[in-house]
Write a protein that holds these residues in place. Structure first.
Motif, PDB file in Angstrom:
ATOM      1  N   TYR A   8       7.711  12.577   6.411  1.00  0.00           N
ATOM      2  CA  TYR A   8       6.827  11.785   7.275  1.00  0.00           C
ATOM      3  C   TYR A   8       7.055  12.131   8.739  1.00  0.00           C
ATOM      4  CZ  TYR A   8       4.605   7.746   9.484  1.00  0.00           C
ATOM      5  OH  TYR A   8       3.825   6.939  10.281  1.00  0.00           O
ATOM      6  N   ASN A  60       3.832   2.889  10.738  1.00  0.00           N
ATOM      7  CA  ASN A  60       2.527   3.419  11.155  1.00  0.00           C
ATOM      8  C   ASN A  60       2.571   4.214  12.465  1.00  0.00           C
ATOM      9  OD1 ASN A  60      -0.214   3.831  10.681  1.00  0.00           O
ATOM     10  ND2 ASN A  60      -0.821   1.988  11.802  1.00  0.00           N
ATOM     11  N   SER A  67       0.822  -1.221   0.000  1.00  0.00           N
ATOM     12  CA  SER A  67       0.000   0.000   0.000  1.00  0.00           C
ATOM     13  C   SER A  67       0.854   1.267   0.000  1.00  0.00           C
ATOM     14  CB  SER A  67      -0.921   0.005   1.233  1.00  0.00           C
ATOM     15  OG  SER A  67      -0.177   0.211   2.431  1.00  0.00           O
ATOM     16  N   GLN A  68       2.180   1.126   0.188  1.00  0.00           N
ATOM     17  CA  GLN A  68       3.098   2.258   0.140  1.00  0.00           C
ATOM     18  C   GLN A  68       3.746   2.319  -1.249  1.00  0.00           C
ATOM     19  OE1 GLN A  68       3.277   4.197   3.014  1.00  0.00           O
ATOM     20  NE2 GLN A  68       1.711   2.765   3.718  1.00  0.00           N
ATOM     21  N   LYS A  69       3.777   3.520  -1.841  1.00  0.00           N
ATOM     22  CA  LYS A  69       4.371   3.721  -3.171  1.00  0.00           C
ATOM     23  C   LYS A  69       3.779   2.727  -4.169  1.00  0.00           C
ATOM     24  CE  LYS A  69       8.728   5.367  -1.186  1.00  0.00           C
ATOM     25  NZ  LYS A  69      10.194   5.188  -1.117  1.00  0.00           N
ATOM     26  N   THR A  70       2.468   2.633  -4.156  1.00  0.00           N
ATOM     27  CA  THR A  70       1.751   1.597  -4.910  1.00  0.00           C
ATOM     28  C   THR A  70       2.048   1.626  -6.402  1.00  0.00           C
ATOM     29  OG1 THR A  70      -0.029   1.713  -3.291  1.00  0.00           O
ATOM     30  CG2 THR A  70      -0.519   0.635  -5.371  1.00  0.00           C
ATOM     31  N   SER A 121       8.805   5.552   9.703  1.00  0.00           N
ATOM     32  CA  SER A 121       8.433   5.469   8.289  1.00  0.00           C
ATOM     33  C   SER A 121       6.956   5.097   8.202  1.00  0.00           C
ATOM     34  CB  SER A 121       9.273   4.406   7.580  1.00  0.00           C
ATOM     35  OG  SER A 121       8.871   3.107   7.968  1.00  0.00           O
ATOM     36  N   PRO A 122       6.315   5.415   7.080  1.00  0.00           N
ATOM     37  CA  PRO A 122       4.888   5.089   6.939  1.00  0.00           C
ATOM     38  C   PRO A 122       4.582   3.622   7.189  1.00  0.00           C
ATOM     39  CG  PRO A 122       5.571   6.565   5.183  1.00  0.00           C
ATOM     40  CD  PRO A 122       6.827   6.162   5.910  1.00  0.00           C
ATOM     41  N   MET A 123       5.513   2.721   6.814  1.00  0.00           N
ATOM     42  CA  MET A 123       5.284   1.290   6.989  1.00  0.00           C
ATOM     43  C   MET A 123       5.097   0.927   8.455  1.00  0.00           C
ATOM     44  SD  MET A 123       4.961  -1.497   5.319  1.00  0.00           S
ATOM     45  CE  MET A 123       4.818  -3.209   5.806  1.00  0.00           C
TER      46      MET A 123
END
Length: 343
Positions: free
Chosen positions: A198, A170, A87-90, A166-168
């Motif tokens: 981020y 959360n 879902s990141q950098k899809t 990082s976004p991963m």
């Protein structure tokens, strides 16, 4: 650590006691240096510790294919095929996956996954030969240190987050959860910022928290400091979008720190307060779990810490990581020898 290790020479092979290491500097880490390093030895297996990393995986794989050494390659996706990771950098990932499938860039390589769940993620997204997918959990080791734990006051929670920012991982999701918590919570955040934008986003979000929630931004810590840092806190909250294994989860448990994690990892509850697995997108359940952790008194916290230590010890006693990993390497090396002999 953001700089080179002290006292280490770069761009050359080091060591001669059965193990040799090659540290590539950022300026030379590319197809030319990779090709040169690979050409300086005869290897049974070349292990690539990522799928989507350009320098760490894609370029080496391309170089090896030009040298017709694809049968040497073992790739560990490290959870990169989980729904959360994808879902990141899809758009970029979809484009590369399409190219990889059409070009056959990963034909004949082997794959290392840590669990049946990670294997299912891989096979769902990328068409690979099942016989070339090998399951071997990451090895773990119980700490020999006797960690000191602070006393616990009911209604107050010392919470910790140790991971890359990082976004991963959360972190913004954790901060959003804390906005709904009605207990006094102090969150300490340890880890390097993988993405400065981020990090700024998370800090701006933290400014909207109510007065009962406080956040301290601690920055990176060394691996040797991880367990002692966990031990200083009442609980580890980790609503990650996905982990192939999650060493940090084991390290928290092995420090006697109860864990709250999302349902996107391989870890399972055991009926004790050692570890709670919570639906990633169910904010209400996360809020309740954090408030329940805050409501523990010293006796309840001592029991939870004992449960965490017991979980870690039990897991380590059953751990087949080293044995399975060695068996995987030997099996792949033997298959390569057989293929070479038969060609």
């Amino acid at each position: 650590m953001t700089g080179p290790y002290p006292g280490i020479a770069a761009d050359c092979w080091l060591g001669d006691q059965g193990a040799r290491l090659y540290y590539a500097s950022p300026k030379t880490f590319g197809p030319k240096s990779i090709s040169m390093a690979i050409g300086q030895g005869d290897y049974d297996i070349i292990y690539l510790n990522s799928f989507f990393s350009v320098k760490g995986s894609i370029l080496p794989n391309a170089v090896l294919r030009r040298k017709e050494k694809e049968s040497h390659i073992l790739i560990a996706p490290r959870g990169e095929f989980s729904p959360g990771a994808l879902s990141q950098k899809t758009a970029k990932k979809k484009a590369f996956l399409t190219f990889a499938k059409l070009s056959g860039l990963y034909r004949n390589v082997h794959w290392h996954v840590s669990s049946e769940a990670e294997k299912a993620d891989l096979l769902r997204v990328f068409p690979v030969e099942r016989a070339r997918v090998h399951i071997a959990a990451d090895p773990v080791a119980i700490s020999v240190d006797d960690h000191k734990h602070p006393l616990k006051t009911a209604g107050v929670l010392s919470l910790v987050f140790i991971s890359r920012v990082s976004p991963m991982k959360n972190l913004d999701g954790l901060i959003a959860i804390l906005k709904e918590v009605r207990r006094k919570v102090a969150l300490a955040i340890h880890g390097p910022a993988e993405n400065e934008a981020y990090l700024r986003q998370c800090k701006m979000l933290s400014e909207t928290l109510p007065s009962n929630i406080s956040i301290t931004w601690k920055g990176p810590i060394t691996p040797d400091e991880v367990r002692s840092t966990f031990a200083r806190h009442d609980a580890f909250a980790f609503p990650t979008l996905g982990e192939n294994f999650g060493h940090v989860i084991f390290e928290a448990l092995d420090s006697g720190t109860p864990v709250l994690i999302s349902d996107t990892t391989m870890w399972k509850e055991d009926g004790t307060p050692a570890l709670r697995v919570l639906p990633l997108h169910d904010k209400a359940k996360w809020v309740r779990a954090i408030e329940e952790a805050a409501d523990r008194d010293e006796t309840g916290q001592r029991n939870a810490r004992a449960a965490a230590l017991g979980y870690a010890k039990d897991y380590a006693s059953k751990d087949r990581g080293r044995k399975d990993t060695l068996a995987m390497f030997r099996r792949i090396a033997a298959d390569r020898v057989s293929a070479t002999s038969g060609s």
